[in-house]
Write an enzyme that holds these catalytic residues in place. Structure first.
Site, mmCIF file in Angstrom:
data_model
loop_
_atom_site.group_PDB
_atom_site.id
_atom_site.type_symbol
_atom_site.label_atom_id
_atom_site.label_comp_id
_atom_site.label_asym_id
_atom_site.label_seq_id
_atom_site.Cartn_x
_atom_site.Cartn_y
_atom_site.Cartn_z
ATOM 1 N N HIS A 17 -2.045 0.690 -1.897
ATOM 2 C CA HIS A 17 -1.910 2.138 -1.690
ATOM 3 C C HIS A 17 -2.881 2.898 -2.601
ATOM 4 C CE1 HIS A 17 2.487 1.140 -0.535
ATOM 5 N NE2 HIS A 17 1.885 1.513 0.572
ATOM 6 N N LYS A 41 17.723 4.856 5.836
ATOM 7 C CA LYS A 41 17.254 3.604 5.222
ATOM 8 C C LYS A 41 17.155 3.768 3.712
ATOM 9 C CE LYS A 41 13.364 0.421 5.464
ATOM 10 N NZ LYS A 41 11.959 0.338 5.820
ATOM 11 N N ARG A 90 -4.821 -2.704 6.918
ATOM 12 C CA ARG A 90 -5.034 -3.965 6.210
ATOM 13 C C ARG A 90 -5.599 -5.037 7.128
ATOM 14 N NH1 ARG A 90 1.040 -3.974 4.181
ATOM 15 N NH2 ARG A 90 1.122 -3.370 6.364
ATOM 16 N N SER A 127 4.562 -3.452 0.226
ATOM 17 C CA SER A 127 5.689 -3.142 -0.659
ATOM 18 C C SER A 127 6.812 -4.152 -0.471
ATOM 19 C CB SER A 127 6.220 -1.738 -0.367
ATOM 20 O OG SER A 127 5.225 -0.784 -0.613
#
Ligand code: PNS
Length: 160
Positions: A17, A41, A90, A127
């Site tokens: 990030h 969440k 990515r 993450s």
């Protein structure tokens, strides 16, 4: 003034990030990093903690600000006069979903999306992987900013 928003969950911010945020910040006058508030969440870190860790991680990039948002990203963009969304890519596997969201956000509100390919050294980071590795005592010190590493260690020790 050219502004862009870099949205995400950032639970927690990784070196991947930071790579994307730093490089995108060089392209705009102001880059807002916006943390999604997702009531459905629960993350490992609260939204306030994620924002604090982000602020610390990008403290040396002067034109980056950190905010949070709830609901549609395009509504945040409209309300804050932000015409561009920045997303890191990515791998090809990211592209399909990101393309769909980019096209939808443009259809909904005319907001454009800029894709920044992550640096190869951080292209494997996520993450969720970082959290999994840290939970089982693996070394994530090279994958996340120092403050995040400290918080993950404290979290594991508290749960142990
Ligand atoms: O870090 P993440 O979890 O991959 O980030 C995803 C995020 C926050 C960018 C995405 O879920 C999002 O934009 N959520 C806000 C809700 C929204 O606008 N949905 C419609 C997308 S077309």
């Amino acid at each position: 003034m050219r502004r862009a928003v870099c949205p995400g969950s950032f639970d927690p911010v990784t070196n991947g990030h930071v790579d994307v945020i730093t490089r995108a910040a060089a392209l705009y006058d102001e880059l807002v990093v916006a943390v999604l508030v997702n009531p459905g969440k629960a993350g490992l870190f609260s939204v306030e903690e994620r924002m604090a860790l982000l602020r610390e991680a990008v403290a040396d990039v002067p034109n980056v600000t950190v905010d949070s948002f709830q609901g549609l990203l395009v509504d945040y963009c409209r309300a804050n006069d932000v015409p561009v969304i920045v997303k890191g890519l990515r791998a090809v596997s990211d592209f399909e979903y990101e393309l769909q969201m980019a096209q939808m956000n443009r259809e909904l509100a005319g907001v454009e999306t800029l894709f920044v390919p992550t640096a190869p050294q951080v292209g494997h980071l996520s993450s969720s992987l970082v959290k999994q590795i840290a939970t089982f005592g693996g070394d994530v010190s090279g994958l996340v900013p120092k403050a995040v590493h400290e918080r993950l260690t404290a979290h594991r020790e508290a749960g142990a």
